[in-house]
Design a protein around this motif. Structure first.
Motif, PDB file in Angstrom:
ATOM      1  N   ILE A 149       0.831  -1.204   0.000  1.00 20.42           N
ATOM      2  CA  ILE A 149       0.000   0.000   0.000  1.00 20.42           C
ATOM      3  C   ILE A 149       0.871   1.261   0.000  1.00 20.42           C
ATOM      4  O   ILE A 149       0.598   2.229  -0.739  1.00 20.42           O
ATOM      5  N   ALA A 150       1.942   1.254   0.802  1.00 19.28           N
ATOM      6  CA  ALA A 150       2.829   2.426   0.869  1.00 19.28           C
ATOM      7  C   ALA A 150       3.513   2.673  -0.472  1.00 19.28           C
ATOM      8  O   ALA A 150       3.589   3.813  -0.948  1.00 19.28           O
ATOM      9  N   ALA A 157       2.471   1.642  -3.423  1.00 17.07           N
ATOM     10  CA  ALA A 157       1.435   2.020  -4.390  1.00 17.07           C
ATOM     11  C   ALA A 157       1.049   3.488  -4.224  1.00 17.07           C
ATOM     12  O   ALA A 157       0.818   4.198  -5.210  1.00 17.07           O
ATOM     13  N   ALA A 158       0.997   3.955  -2.969  1.00 15.81           N
ATOM     14  CA  ALA A 158       0.666   5.365  -2.719  1.00 15.81           C
ATOM     15  C   ALA A 158       1.716   6.289  -3.323  1.00 15.81           C
ATOM     16  O   ALA A 158       1.385   7.333  -3.910  1.00 15.81           O
ATOM     17  N   ASP A 159       2.993   5.915  -3.197  1.00 17.08           N
ATOM     18  CA  ASP A 159       4.062   6.721  -3.807  1.00 17.08           C
ATOM     19  C   ASP A 159       3.945   6.742  -5.324  1.00 17.08           C
ATOM     20  O   ASP A 159       4.175   7.779  -5.967  1.00 17.08           O
ATOM     21  N   VAL A 198       1.141   6.342  -7.103  1.00 15.84           N
ATOM     22  CA  VAL A 198      -0.036   7.152  -7.460  1.00 15.84           C
ATOM     23  C   VAL A 198       0.291   8.641  -7.360  1.00 15.84           C
ATOM     24  O   VAL A 198      -0.045   9.428  -8.255  1.00 15.84           O
ATOM     25  N   LEU A 199       0.961   9.047  -6.273  1.00 11.55           N
ATOM     26  CA  LEU A 199       1.320  10.458  -6.110  1.00 11.55           C
ATOM     27  C   LEU A 199       2.297  10.912  -7.189  1.00 11.55           C
ATOM     28  O   LEU A 199       2.213  12.045  -7.683  1.00 11.55           O
ATOM     29  N   ARG A 246       0.248  11.374 -10.290  1.00  8.91           N
ATOM     30  CA  ARG A 246      -0.726  12.456 -10.142  1.00  8.91           C
ATOM     31  C   ARG A 246      -0.064  13.820 -10.261  1.00  8.91           C
ATOM     32  O   ARG A 246      -0.617  14.737 -10.886  1.00  8.91           O
ATOM     33  N   PHE A 280       5.742   7.860   1.364  1.00  4.72           N
ATOM     34  CA  PHE A 280       5.128   6.898   2.282  1.00  4.72           C
ATOM     35  C   PHE A 280       6.048   5.714   2.558  1.00  4.72           C
ATOM     36  O   PHE A 280       6.130   5.240   3.689  1.00  4.72           O
TER      37      PHE A 280
END
Length: 748
Positions: free
Chosen positions: A35-36, A38-40, A42-43, A46, A56
């Protein structure tokens, strides 16, 4: 008891009973890392940061703990792992740690030096422990298939760890070098823009320049584009390919592998671990792979034109820190001169070995990048040819000068290290419009309620409500007066408005909502302009009082809503609030008496919350009683006063936005400038309104102080009162404040 029966026999199966739960725990830790990462990713997509900063998933205590749990299967020395998914899960754990190291490498730049070295040492201990355990398992047969792949992964793991360690050694040097370049570059801007109010267009240009500087010297970006970090992306991609190849072979060619019969103590949780870690490896490889490709992209701006000699030059900053360490004296206290000499020479020998290793790692990384450029640059060359053809085909529609040519040139503000000149062209091609993105984003988040409130201000008369909320004719509650901040008078005036708002429910809701948005900016302005901390206690009092006013409509436990419903006239309400505030002040002052009955002398700026709030309420109520003659329009007068104070305070926004660019750490600078651009986007229309009310005799330093504004008005204005009327004398406007002489009164 436990695993032993009455005859002394050991029941081993009971010891393995919790193993499936441990497997679930391992899968949960792997999922958290997934999850961490994947968050990086996505950011990164984006915000168009294709070098993917590690926000993250970074190297820290939490991540290292999760990794220690996630690689449980790879360090398990004696649990039977007979099936194909069991053995694959062991391999996936090893690949997972490779992905984690490569993915989080840019985060080294965002750490302080001591924190960075402690985290690197902790990661090194974890990785070395993992390598040793895998070697033991290969020797004992706990790992009985895929041992070739395990050996390859261990080699990649060791290389990545070495790269990470030696990248960390170069971080302090690069930070210091870029910090000096940044300071030198923005000295002129500091002199020109930090102490004056710039026009919005000039401020946007200044913010763009500072964003380019802050972005290109961002420690994470510097790490992400470094040759070692980008080469680690190639090794990460290679380890992922090993895992993918083994999993495909296992699925397609099951008969080629000789697995054992039986079931693991982890049972089906090994399948869950394998699936979670395989997905995590896939997601975690995106960032390192993109860094690798982006490095190739900006390193070959002139496609096909590559200088071999320059490509393999080792920049000084890689070994500068080690060379300086070699020159430093020993800190060890050894009495014997002979042993001091031996220790010094041993230290220098070790440093020389580290320098040689650093050079070797940099050369290997450069070789990987050079080989990559040879292959990939051909693809870019084809893309360039296609783009040129497209431009030529449609140049008749673009006019003589394209938008790109009209764009200001900020190339001189790109901060780069030795050997990174290609970064200038790359930045000009890709990222110079990032400030426009944040401006547009800010414009979509305009504080509408605050805008509505400011439209009621008397900006055309330089916010004259500032001079009229507090009169010098009101006697003080004490021998001295505390300094005025921006927030406390606004909060006090709003409290009074609430107590008068029995028939203005909609208006008071709009006022409270607008002030909630306005206090965010007021607090930010006071944070930046209160250098001497003179208003610390006053601002604290304002925040505490506003919390109660906003949530419960109470002022120091006085129910304002109930007060508004008692049917009293505005004059009676003001008198009651003035008396209540005076009694609260005296009550609080009595608590300051020592054991001898003497009141302890405290500076007015350090009075308690109750004293500061009570003093403000008493002075404002008495001022309104002194000047106010038209009770039925007092609520509107209060709204105008509040709007004037907020508007005058917000004239400092541009100065504060500029100051944000000048005063920040290198690790925080990019985020600070981005926030400044975002704030400018949100406040552009506000600045258009409030800047019209700036008095010509106030300089930017004076504009930050409410008392300076009041002094400016006192020099211009004669004593006056508020008059709100519907006749022609008051212009018939319900929100217009008209100044008249004391002899001219409206009817009571």
């Amino acid at each position: 008891m436990g695993g032993c029966d009455g005859n002394g026999n050991l029941h081993e199966e009971k010891f393995s009973a919790p193993m499936p739960w441990i497997g679930m725990y391992v899968a949960a830790a792997s999922f958290a890392c997934l999850i961490a990462m994947a968050a990086d990713v996505v950011l990164g997509f984006r915000y168009h940061k294709l070098w993917f900063p590690s926000k993250f998933f970074s190297i820290n205590a939490t991540t290292l703990t999760l990794l220690g749990v996630a690689i449980k299967l790879s360090v398990d020395l004696n649990t039977p792992m007979p099936n194909n998914h069991d053995q694959l899960a062991k391999l996936s754990s090893s690949v997972f740690i490779c992905t984690a190291m490569s993915n989080s490498m840019p985060s080294l730049g965002a750490m302080e030096n001591e924190e960075m070295f402690m985290n690197v040492i902790a990661l090194g201990i974890l990785v070395i422990t993992l390598i040793v355990n895998i070697c033991i398992q290969i020797a004992t047969g706990a790992i009985f298939v895929f041992w070739n792949e395990h050996v390859a992964i261990m080699f990649i793991m060791f290389v990545l760890l070495t790269m990470l360690i030696f990248s960390a050694i170069a971080v302090p040097t690069t930070k210091n070098y870029l910090e000096k370049k940044y300071n030198n570059r923005h000295q002129l801007a500091l002199k020109e823009g930090a102490n004056q109010i710039m026009k919005a267009e000039k401020l946007r240009e200044a913010l763009t320049k500072h964003w380019v500087m802050a972005h290109t010297c961002s420690p994470q970006f510097v790490m992400g584009r470094s040759v070692i970090c980008t080469a680690s992306g190639a090794f990460c991609l290679l380890s992922t390919m090993f895992l993918a190849e083994v999993m495909l072979r296992t699925l397609v060619m099951t008969s080629s592998f000789k697995f054992c019969s039986g079931e693991s103590d982890y049972k089906l949780t090994t399948t869950l671990i394998l699936f979670t870690q395989a997905v995590a490896v896939g997601v975690g490889t995106i960032a390192p792979a993109f860094r690798w490709f982006m490095a190739i992209n900006f390193k070959c701006p002139k496609r096909g034109s590559i200088s071999v000699k320059k490509e393999f030059e080792i920049e000084k900053y890689w070994i500068q820190g080690l060379l300086e360490l070699k020159k430093q004296p020993l800190t060890l206290r050894i009495k014997s001169r002979h042993y001091r000499k031996l220790a010094y020479e041993a230290r220098n020998m070790l440093v020389d070995i580290c320098i040689a290793m650093q050079k070797g790692i940099v050369l290997v990384s450069k070789a990987i990048r050079f080989i990559s450029i040879l292959f990939v640059s051909r693809i870019y060359l084809c893309c360039d040819i296609f783009k040129e053809w497209k431009i030529k085909k449609f140049e008749c529609n673009t006019g003589p000068q394209s938008e790109q040519n009209q764009r200001p040139d900020f190339s001189s503000y790109v901060l780069f290290l030795e050997g990174e000149k290609a970064l200038v062209e790359f930045m000009m091609r890709t990222n110079c419009n990032a400030t426009e993105y944040w401006l547009q984003k800010g414009r979509k988040e305009e504080p509408e309620n605050l805008l509505k409130l400011l439209q009621k201000s008397t900006f055309s008369q330089s916010f004259k409500g500032l001079a009229e909320f507090d009169s010098d004719q009101v006697p003080s509650l004490d021998s001295e007066e505390p300094p005025n901040c921006w927030a406390l008078p606004v909060v006090t005036l709003t409290s009074i408005a609430l107590a008068l708002s029995s028939n203005n429910t909609c208006s008071i809701e709009m006022l409270v909502d607008g002030l909630n948005q306005g206090l965010v900016y007021i607090n930010a302005i006071e944070d930046h302009l209160d250098h001497k901390s003179d208003f610390t206690y006053t601002r604290k009092a304002a925040n505490i009082v506003w919390l109660q006013v906003d949530l419960y409509h109470t002022w120091l436990d006085v129910d304002l809503k109930n007060l508004s419903l008692l049917g009293k006239s505005p004059r009676e309400v003001l008198k009651e609030l003035a008396e209540t505030s005076k009694s609260r002040f005296e009550e609080s002052k009595r608590k300051r008496r020592d054991k001898f009955g003497c009141v302890m002398d405290v500076s007015p700026s350090k009075w308690s919350v109750k004293e500061l709030a009570s003093n403000s309420m008493h002075r404002i109520c008495q001022t309104l009683l002194l000047n106010q003659t038209c009770d039925d329009r007092l609520f509107e007068a209060l709204v105008v006063m509040i709007s004037d104070i907020v508007g005058a305070c917000l004239t400092n926004s541009q100065r504060v936005i500029a100051m944000k660019c000048f005063n920040s750490k290198i690790e925080e600078r990019e985020a600070t400038v981005r926030h400044a651009v975002h704030t400018l986007g949100k406040t552009e229309r506000i600045l258009e309104i409030v800047n019209k009310g700036i008095p010509p005799d106030l300089d930017p330093q004076q504009m930050g102080c409410i008392d300076e504004w009041r002094l400016s008005h006192k020099r211009k204005m004669i004593p006056s009162t508020f008059c709100f009327s519907s006749d022609s004398e008051c212009d018939g406007s319900p929100l217009l404040v008209k100044v008249i002489s004391p002899q001219h009164k409206c009817g009571v």
